[in-house]
Scaffold this active site. Structure first.
Site, PDB file in Angstrom:
ATOM      1  N   LEU A   3      72.262  41.738  95.783  1.00 33.23           N
ATOM      2  CA  LEU A   3      72.434  42.279  94.434  1.00 33.23           C
ATOM      3  C   LEU A   3      73.791  41.885  93.850  1.00 33.23           C
ATOM      4  CD1 LEU A   3      71.132  45.898  95.126  1.00 33.23           C
ATOM      5  CD2 LEU A   3      70.011  44.172  93.691  1.00 33.23           C
ATOM      6  N   SER A  30      69.643  35.256  93.544  1.00 29.89           N
ATOM      7  CA  SER A  30      68.366  34.669  93.971  1.00 29.89           C
ATOM      8  C   SER A  30      67.374  35.769  94.363  1.00 29.89           C
ATOM      9  CB  SER A  30      68.585  33.664  95.106  1.00 29.89           C
ATOM     10  OG  SER A  30      69.457  34.132  96.095  1.00 29.89           O
TER      11      SER A  30
HETATM   12  S1  ADX Z   1      70.168  34.631  89.714  1.00 32.40           S
HETATM   13  O1  ADX Z   1      69.358  35.830  89.574  1.00 32.40           O
HETATM   14  O2  ADX Z   1      69.701  33.553  88.847  1.00 32.40           O
HETATM   15  O3  ADX Z   1      70.368  34.249  91.081  1.00 32.40           O
HETATM   16  P1  ADX Z   1      73.005  34.388  89.448  1.00 32.40           P
HETATM   17  O4  ADX Z   1      73.474  34.714  90.796  1.00 32.40           O
HETATM   18  O5  ADX Z   1      72.963  32.950  89.043  1.00 32.40           O
HETATM   19  O6  ADX Z   1      71.602  35.090  89.152  1.00 32.40           O
HETATM   20  O7  ADX Z   1      73.936  35.120  88.397  1.00 32.40           O
HETATM   21  C1  ADX Z   1      74.220  36.447  88.553  1.00 32.40           C
HETATM   22  C2  ADX Z   1      75.506  36.843  87.834  1.00 32.40           C
HETATM   23  O8  ADX Z   1      75.298  36.739  86.445  1.00 32.40           O
HETATM   24  C3  ADX Z   1      75.836  38.267  88.134  1.00 32.40           C
HETATM   25  O9  ADX Z   1      76.774  38.361  89.180  1.00 32.40           O
HETATM   26  C4  ADX Z   1      76.414  38.771  86.839  1.00 32.40           C
HETATM   27  O10 ADX Z   1      77.812  38.551  86.833  1.00 32.40           O
HETATM   28  C5  ADX Z   1      75.811  37.882  85.781  1.00 32.40           C
HETATM   29  N1  ADX Z   1      74.680  38.473  85.032  1.00 32.40           N
HETATM   30  C6  ADX Z   1      74.604  38.492  83.680  1.00 32.40           C
HETATM   31  N2  ADX Z   1      73.427  39.011  83.289  1.00 32.40           N
HETATM   32  C7  ADX Z   1      72.714  39.336  84.416  1.00 32.40           C
HETATM   33  C8  ADX Z   1      71.452  39.915  84.634  1.00 32.40           C
HETATM   34  N3  ADX Z   1      70.642  40.254  83.651  1.00 32.40           N
HETATM   35  N4  ADX Z   1      71.073  40.141  85.901  1.00 32.40           N
HETATM   36  C9  ADX Z   1      71.864  39.785  86.924  1.00 32.40           C
HETATM   37  N5  ADX Z   1      73.080  39.240  86.768  1.00 32.40           N
HETATM   38  C10 ADX Z   1      73.524  38.999  85.522  1.00 32.40           C
END
Ligand code: ADX
Length: 648
Positions: free
Chosen positions: A468, A541
Site C-alpha cells: 500500500l 502494483s
Molecule cells: S500503481 O498503483 O500504479 O502501482 P504507483 O506505485 O505507480 O501506483 O504510484 C503510487 C503513488 O502515487 C503513491 O505513492 C502516491 O504518492 C501517488 N498517488 C496519487 N494518486 C494515487 C491513487 N489514486 N492511488 C494510489 N496512489 C496514488
C-alpha cells in the site's frame, strides 16, 4: 554456445526393431526365474551358460533354478564384463528386447524416473500362492507414475496352486480392480510357471482353460513407441553449435515430426522461425528433409533468433503449455523428506530450474489408494504436490505427452524424486508472452548473463516491492540500495512517484492505466536485470495479474517482496497527506480507500513494516539478496576473459 564438432550420436540400429521392457514384482515372486526362463526358452543364453549353471547345481546337489542363471548374468553385468544397459538381452523372431530392470538392479527406479532408461512395456510378476501384495500394488502404481502404458501381469508359480483357474481368476479380479482405480488397464494377465516353463513362449498343457498369449507372445504383441510420431512436435533443445555462420540447433525429437520449411515456435520465448535445413550426422546422412520422434537431429533456421539449451521447439499450433506452476504426482526417493518450502533442481526434458515445493496436496497410500494430508513426504512415498519455479517452463500434461509431461527432482546432483505433470485447473500463461510486432529480428547480445554476474560479483534481478501507499516501499528501497551500493553492487531503484513524472507521466490511476504503468516498469526492470543490475522497484502494483506480467518479463530473475502494513497503519503514517485527501474525496481511485489492493498470494519474502524496525527490515532484505542473488561463480568459463576475442 559450443564451437566443437558435431557430437557423436550413434545412429540407432535400423536392422531389427527393439522393445525396451521392465520386469518388476515383489522380491520373492519369481522375477529372476521368469527372466532366466525367457532367456532359455527363446534361445538367447550365451553359449555354455546353461550347462555351466546346471553343472554347478548338480555338483552341489541342488535342483536347477532359472534364477541362478539370472544371478550369474547379473553378476557379470554388475562387474561391467558383458552387459551394458543398452545391450540386447533376448531375441524373438519378431524383434530384440532390452531389459531395463534386471532383477536386483537397484538403480532401476532412479533410472526410470530420471528418464535415463525409459521402458515401453512392463511385465509385473505376482506369486499365485501369495497373491497381490502391497508391493505388487506399489509397482503397479509406479509403472503408472512412470508412464509405462503397456503392462502384462504374469501370475507366477501356478504349479504351486495346481494350475487352479479359480485361484487365477481371484487374483485377476483383485488386481484388475486395483489397476482400474489408478487408471491402468493391463493388456494381458497371464498364468505362468517360470519353473516349469508354462506359458513362457507357448501354450501350456497344464492350463488349457487359458486361451490368451504366453508371456513372450504378449511381449511381441506390444507396440514400440512409434505412436510418438503422431503427437504434436516436441523437440527440446540440447545444444546450439556454431559452424561458420550457421547455428545448428541440436537435440532429440521426443514427439511428432518436422520437415524443412516448417514454421517453428520456441518456448518459453514464444519466438518463431522456419526450418532452413536439417543437418544429419555423417553416420546416417540420407539427405532426408524430415525427421521424427526418436531421431537426434540438428536444424538451422531461416532467421537468427536467440535459442538456448532447454528451449522446447514445437509447431505454432498445439504448442506446449507455459507455466511457472504445476501439479504433479511424484515418487520420492530422497533420504531427507520432501517438505513445503524446500527447493530442488527440476529437470524437464533438457531444461533445468530451481523448483520450490509450494504445497503437498496429498500423500497417497499406494496399498489402498487412500489420501492423507501431511506436511512432508518420506522416502518411498507417493504424493500429489504443487511445484513452482521462477520463470515460465514449457511442459505438457502427462496425459497428452509422456515425454514432456514428466520431470525429475535432484538434490546435490542426485535424483531424489520424479513424476508426472498435471495441468488440471492451471491456466496456460502463453498469452502473457505474446509479441504483437512482426518482422522482428532479435540480435544475440554476445555477452552472457554469467559473464555479467562474474564481473559484478552478483546476479542481476528484479526485487519487486509491492504494498500500500505508506507501507514503506520507498524507505526500504532507498535503504537497501544504500547498503548494496556500499558493498559495490550494481543497484538501482525505480520508484512510483519518480517514474510517474517521466516514463509514465501520461498515466493516471484507473485500472487500465495502472496496468500499463506496471507493464512498462516490468519491462524496464527486466532490462536492468538482464544488464546485470539489482533493480529494486517500489510500486503499489495492486493487481496480481499485472505483477505476474512483470514476473514473466523478468524471465526467472524476479523476486516478489510484499512490503506489508495494514491500511490503518498506512493511514496513520500518511507521509504525503494523501490518505487524508482521499478520505475527503479529493483523490479518486485511491488504493486501500476507493480502489482495491490484491495482496501477493505467494511472495518470496514478506516484510511486515508495522512490527519491524527499518533496520531489521533492511537486514532481512540484505540476507535475501545474499542468498538469492549473490552466489559464488561456479564455472571457470563464466570468466569474461575466457571469451575476449573468442568466438561465442
Ligand atoms: S500503481 O498503483 O500504479 O502501482 P504507483 O506505485 O505507480 O501506483 O504510484 C503510487 C503513488 O502515487 C503513491 O505513492 C502516491 O504518492 C501517488 N498517488 C496519487 N494518486 C494515487 C491513487 N489514486 N492511488 C494510489 N496512489 C496514488
Amino acid at each position: 554456445m559450443k564451437t566443437s564438432p558435431l557430437p557423436h550420436i550413434a545412429p540407432a540400429s535400423t536392422e531389427r526393431s527393439q522393445l525396451k521392457i521392465v520386469i518388476v514384482g515383489h522380491v520373492d515372486h519369481g522375477k529372476s526365474s521368469l527372466v532366466g526362463r525367457i532367456f532359455h526358452d527363446t534361445g538367447s543364453l550365451p553359449d555354455g551358460k546353461y550347462d555351466a549353471i546346471k553343472k554347478m547345481c548338480d555338483k552341489r546337489g541342488m535342483p536347477f533354478e532359472y534364477s541362478f542363471l539370472m544371478d550369474a548374468l547379473q553378476a557379470e553385468r554388475d562387474q561391467g564384463i558383458t552387459i551394458d544397459t543398452t545391450q540386447i538381452w533376448f531375441k524373438t523372431p519378431k524383434r530384440d528386447y532390452v531389459i531395463i530392470d534386471a532383477p536386483g538392479h537397484k538403480e532401476f527406479l532412479k533410472n526410470m524416473i530420471s528418464g535415463a532408461a525409459s521402458s515401453e512395456a512392463a511385465v509385473l510378476v505376482i506369486d499365485a500362492k501369495e497373491g497381490v501384495r502391497e508391493q505388487s500394488k506399489r509397482h503397479g502404481y509406479l509403472l503408472h507414475l512412470l508412464g509405462v502404458q503397456q503392462i502384462a501381469v504374469a501370475v507366477n508359480k501356478m504349479d504351486l496352486v495346481d494350475y487352479s483357474e479359480a485361484r487365477f481368476k481371484e487374483i485377476e479380479k483383485e488386481f484388475t480392480a486395483y489397476l482400474k482405480d489408478i487408471g491402468v488397464t493391463p493388456s494381458y494377465i497371464i498364468p505362468i510357471s517360470a519353473r516349469e516353463g508354462d506359458l513362457i513362449t507357448s501354450k501350456s498343457a497344464h492350463m488349457p482353460w487359458y486361451t490368451g498369449p504366453s508371456v513372450v507372445e504378449a511381449l511381441d504383441l506390444f507396440t514400440e513407441s512409434k505412436k510418438l510420431d503422431e503427437l504434436p512436435l516436441r523437440f527440446p533443445v540440447q545444444d546450439v553449435y556454431k559452424f561458420d555462420e550457421r547455428r545448428i540447433i541440436a537435440g532429440r525429437i521426443e514427439a511428432g515430426s518436422l520437415k524443412v520449411g516448417d514454421e517453428l515456435l520456441f518456448s518459453p520465448t514464444n519466438k518463431t522461425a522456419r526450418i532452413a535445413s536439417i543437418e544429419h550426422w555423417p553416420e546416417n546422412d540420407n539427405g532426408s528433409t524430415k525427421a521424427a520422434a526418436g531421431e537426434s537431429v540438428g536444424i538451422t533456421l531461416d532467421e537468427q533468433i536467440f535459442v538456448e539449451r532447454g528451449n522446447v521447439i514445437s509447431h505454432r499450433t498445439e504448442a506446449p503449455k507455459l507455466t511457472n506452476i504445476f501439479k504433479a504426482k511424484l515418487f520420492w526417493l530422497g533420504k531427507q523428506p520432501l517438505a513445503v518450502g524446500k527447493r530442488y533442481k527440476l529437470k524437464i526434458a533438457t531444461s533445468e530450474w530451481v523448483a520450490e515445493v509450494k504445497e503437498i496436496d496429498n500423500v497417497v497410500n499406494t496399498d489402498d489408494l487412500s489420501h492423507s494430508s501431511q506436511k512432508q513426504v518420506e522416502r518411498g512415498a507417493v504424493a500429489e504436490v504443487t511445484l513452482r519455479v521462477r520463470g515460465l517452463i514449457a511442459l505438457d500434461d502427462y496425459a497428452s505427452n509422456s515425454k514432456t509431461g514428466r520431470f525429475v527432482l535432484l538434490e546435490d546432483y542426485y535424483p531424489v524424486g520424479g513424476g508426472i505433470i498435471s495441468m488440471d485447473g492451471i491456466p496456460d500463461q502463453r498469452s502473457e508472452v505474446k509479441v504483437k510486432s512482426t518482422n522482428i529480428h532479435e540480435v544475440d547480445y554476445h555477452i552472457t548473463t554469467a559473464q555479467r554476474s562474474y564481473l559484478n560479483g552478483h546476479k542481476g534481478g528484479v526485487l519487486w516491492f509491492s504494498g500500500l501507499s505508506g507501507s514503506g516501499k520507498t524507505t526500504l528501497a532507498q535503504e537497501l540500495q544504500r547498503h548494496l551500493f556500499a558493498k559495490g553492487y550494481q543497484v538501482y531503484v525505480l520508484d512510483g512517484d519518480n517514474i510517474r513524472s517521466g516514463l509514465c507521466s501520461d498515466l493516471g490511476f484507473s485500472p487500465a492505466d495502472r496496468q500499463e504503468n506496471i507493464r512498462r516498469i516490468g519491462e524496464v526492470a527486466a532490462l536492468f536485470a538482464s544488464a546485470g543490475v539489482i533493480v529494486i522497484t517500489a510500486f503499489i502494483s495492486p493487481y496480481r495479474s499485472d505483477r505476474f506480467k512483470a514476473q514473466a518479463a523478468a524471465q526467472g530473475n524476479f523476486h516478489s517482496i510484499y512490503v506489508k502494513a495494514d491500511i490503518k497503519t498506512c493511514e496513520l503514517r500518511d507521509p504525503k497527506g494523501l490518505y487524508k485527501k482521499a478520505r475527503a474525496g479529493e483523490i479518486k481511485d485511491f488504493t486501500g480507500i476507493s480502489a482495491p489492493y490484491e495482496e501477493p498470494e505467494d511472495p518470496d519474502l514478506t516484510i511486515n513494516t508495522t512490527k519491524t524496525s527499518v533496520e531489521s527490515c533492511v537486514t532481512m532484505l540484505l540476507d535475501y539478496v545474499e542468498q538469492n542473488l549473490v552466489t559464488p561463480v561456479t564455472s571457470h568459463s563464466d570468466k569474461p576473459s575466457d571469451y575476449v576475442g573468442a568466438e561465442i
